[in-house]
Design an enzyme around this catalytic site. Structure first.
Site, PDB file in Angstrom:
ATOM      1  N   ASP A 553       0.852  -1.193   0.000  1.00 55.20           N
ATOM      2  CA  ASP A 553       0.000   0.000   0.000  1.00 55.20           C
ATOM      3  C   ASP A 553       0.890   1.247   0.000  1.00 55.20           C
ATOM      4  OD1 ASP A 553      -2.926   1.034   0.632  1.00 55.20           O
ATOM      5  OD2 ASP A 553      -1.527   2.201   1.855  1.00 55.20           O
ATOM      6  N   GLU A 596      -4.945   2.258  -3.954  1.00 52.59           N
ATOM      7  CA  GLU A 596      -3.493   2.344  -4.066  1.00 52.59           C
ATOM      8  C   GLU A 596      -2.803   1.071  -3.587  1.00 52.59           C
ATOM      9  OE1 GLU A 596      -4.577   4.277  -0.067  1.00 52.59           O
ATOM     10  OE2 GLU A 596      -5.448   3.958  -2.048  1.00 52.59           O
TER      11      GLU A 596
END
Length: 678
Positions: A553, A596
């Site tokens: 992430d 993301e």
């Protein structure tokens, strides 16, 4: 009008319909789908005929009864929307039908239709048809509808071209059936004529036996040559027809030995042997029969005759009477008929091969298998000594030798420069075939390294979707093998059919990839991740191997978006995806897990190797200067990674993903820019 989802769905449904239903039902499905997308009050799908002067309404949608009608009616392209599209290759929009333009589009000329739209349907760079629609509202159609059509039409063009090919095959089959029936009628007439002639000869032979006087009267007016031999095989009678037929007068013939007069030397021995039997018995191998033999005219010219022989006793001795007919014209007609029947049989065989090949190409869904099938058929039909298929690798812009038969080394067949730069190949560059009928007379290209002492070769382009996707090379070390235009036309037909099938497979591949690929980053999507992780877990259990999972992430990505905007955030995700892809093995699977977050599945990898790989990825992202995301700024970003391993941290999908998530959360709590395990 947001129809992206509709278009993707349409592609899938068209492929399913093509694989399941006949062409008319596929068009039924297409028309129904187009009605839903364009919301037209009246719609018809038009295919242009081969003469380029007329078209056929294949299917029509009408609001009356909400029905789809197979029309099949032919209309002139002159003054029609479809004719304008064929001429200009551009869409046609009629905002108000009161203008009176395009008067021949009868299916759209209804009192309630106030505006019309015509959209071109391309295949192989050629306009093959159009989608025509009408609306009860003035100005209902716009450039937005044209843009929608440009996205949809590639999926429909392959189906439309197959419909035109099937129609051509059907028309050819009907013409061939008519020709076969005509040939049968000719054969029956010829048979009846032969039977009639045989009956006439039999009647005349009987009449000749009754009376010599009657015989002379009949023979004087006969169209057939009548010849009589005495017991010493000398000519005793020679009618006017014999004079004309053999170019020999009665004075020259009477008293002469017949075998020396009109029988070729190579047959004399057999005739003399048969006549000796006849002299004593009146019998012989050809007495009472009608045979076809070769005869001689004065001057030595041979020609075919039909000969009927009979015997009659005169003063106790056997004399022979022969009825002779010149069958030169009949033999010529028979030869024409034989060649016609042979050509008909060849046409039937060729048609069957084409239909079988079309079915084979239509059913194949893999590019490599399709190329293999195409090459095998070309090898069987055209018997080349060497066959090669070169396909364009679009990503690398190089030629890939997909097939060689026999498997000679590539560097002995094609120049390396051509492999590395396909534009050096004239066929790839122009999209036109290159024919070298005789290597010693015709100019050959510089691409070919293989030495041919005699014979020639052909190169045919594989045109898929209007672009040259490859080349078929066939070499034959025999003169005149490629001299037949019919053979070259047939090669072009087979390669063209294979190219159409290849385009269909490419479209199917594009559709399949779109279903499992993230549109922004180009890596696999979450759906693919779920399916692949389940499969890899099953393989790991079966082979008793470890399996690694990383969930990464980007740190403070929301702040990045808020500061630089979502477009900059999208560019950042794309560049990070490239870093991740370049950091893993070809056997590893990179996916966009969501937002993301990225997930990496690592087969046959234990926790130690997983952590090492994760740390290298973290360092790679941290050390990268992102200079081209925001103009004039060099940006930095870090990444947190959670690692988990099968079976150590979980044996099922849910357990393993949960473990990697926990490790990622642990990395975030620990200050970010870290790699952690559960």
């Amino acid at each position: 009008m947001d129809i992206n989802a509709d278009i993707k769905g349409l592609a899938s449904r068209i492929q399913k319909a093509v694989a399941t239903y006949p062409i008319p039902e596929v068009f039924h499905e297409i028309s129904r789908e187009l009605k839903e997308i364009f919301r037209a009050d009246r719609l018809c799908l038009v295919l242009i005929r081969e003469d380029k002067h007329s078209a056929i309404d294949y299917f029509v949608y009408t609001t009356h009864g909400n029905s789809f009608l197979p029309v099949g009616s032919v209309f002139s392209l002159e003054g029609s929307i479809t004719g304008e599209i064929l001429k200009t290759r551009n869409p046609v929009i009629v905002e108000d039908t009161t203008e009176g333009r395009y008067s021949t589009d009868s299916l759209l000329l209804k009192e309630d239709i106030r505006s019309r739209l015509g959209l071109p349907l391309f295949y192989g760079g050629e306009v093959i048809g159009a989608l025509c629609m009408g609306s009860c509202m003035v100005g209902n159609f716009s450039a937005e509808h044209v843009a929608v059509w440009m996205k949809i039409s590639p999926f429909i063009s392959v189906v439309a071209e197959n419909a035109r090919l099937i129609q051509r095959l059907k028309d050819s089959s009907e013409e061939l059936t008519k020709e076969i029936n005509e040939r049968k009628r000719m054969e029956e007439e010829l048979k009846a004529l032969n039977e009639s002639l045989e009956q006439r000869v039999a009647r005349r032979t009987a009449e000749l036996a009754e009376s010599e006087e009657k015989f002379r009267k009949i023979s004087a007016s006969a169209q057939d040559a009548i010849i009589m031999l005495d017991n010493e095989e000398r000519v005793s009678y020679w009618n006017e027809a014999a004079e004309k037929m053999f170019n020999c007068s009665k004075e020259e013939a009477v008293g002469e030995n017949l075998h020396k007069l009109i029988i070729p030397d190579r047959f004399c021995g057999r005739h003399l042997k048969g006549f000796k039997i006849f002299q004593n018995t009146g019998q012989g191998p050809i007495i009472g029969k009608t045979i076809e033999v070769m005869a001689l005219r004065k001057g030595g010219t041979e020609f075919p005759i039909e000969l009927s022989l009979s015997g009659v006793q005169i003063k106790g001795k056997w004399n022979a009477i022969g009825i002779v007919r010149d069958i030169t014209e009949r033999k010529g007609a028979e030869e024409v008929l034989r060649r016609t029947v042979e050509e008909r049989n060849d046409s039937i065989k060729e048609m069957k091969h084409l239909m079988d090949f079309s079915t084979l190409m239509r059913e194949e869904t893999r590019k490599d298998e399709l190329i293999e099938h195409m090459a095998q058929v070309l090898k069987n039909i055209f018997d080349p000594d060497i066959l090669a298929v070169l396909m364009l690798d679009k990503e690398k812009n190089v030629l890939d030798v997909a097939l060689r038969d026999p498997p000679i080394p590539v560097d002995e067949l094609i120049r390396a420069e051509t492999i590395l730069d396909p534009s050096l190949c004239r066929v790839m560059r122009t999209g036109h075939e290159h024919i070298v009928r005789d290597i010693n007379r015709d100019p050959s290209c510089s691409c070919l390294l293989y030495k041919i002492e005699r014979g020639g070769y052909v190169c045919f382009p594989i045109i898929a979707g209007g672009a040259t996707a490859g080349v078929v090379l066939m070499i034959k070390k025999r003169e005149d093998h490629w001299g037949s235009e019919e053979r070259l036309r047939l090669v072009s037909t087979y390669v063209g059919m294979a190219a159409a099938a290849l385009h269909r497979v490419q479209l199917m591949d594009i559709t399949r990839r779109a279903a499992v690929t993230d549109a922004l980053t180009g890596v696999y999507n979450r759906r693919f991740f779920d399916e692949m992780l389940e499969k890899q877990l099953a393989l790991a259990r079966r082979h008793n191997e470890p399996l690694g999972l990383l969930i990464a992430d980007l740190d403070r990505f929301k702040d990045f978006n808020d500061t630089y905007g979502h477009l900059a955030g999208d560019r950042l995700l794309q560049q990070v995806a490239r870093i991740l892809k370049n950091s893993i093995r070809s056997s590893d699977v990179l996916t966009r897990y969501g937002g993301e977050e990225f997930a990496i599945i690592m087969p046959a990898t234990d926790i130690t190797a997983i952590l090492e790989k994760a740390e290298k990825i973290r360092q790679g992202v941290e050390s990268t200067n992102f200079d081209d995301i925001v103009p004039g700024r060099s940006l930095k970003i870090t990444i947190s990674i959670g690692a988990a391993s099968f079976p150590e941290h979980g044996t099922e999908y849910t357990d393993l993903v949960s473990a990697a998530d926990k490790a990622l959360y642990k990395a975030k709590r620990g200050g970010r820019n870290r790699v952690e395990k559960p």
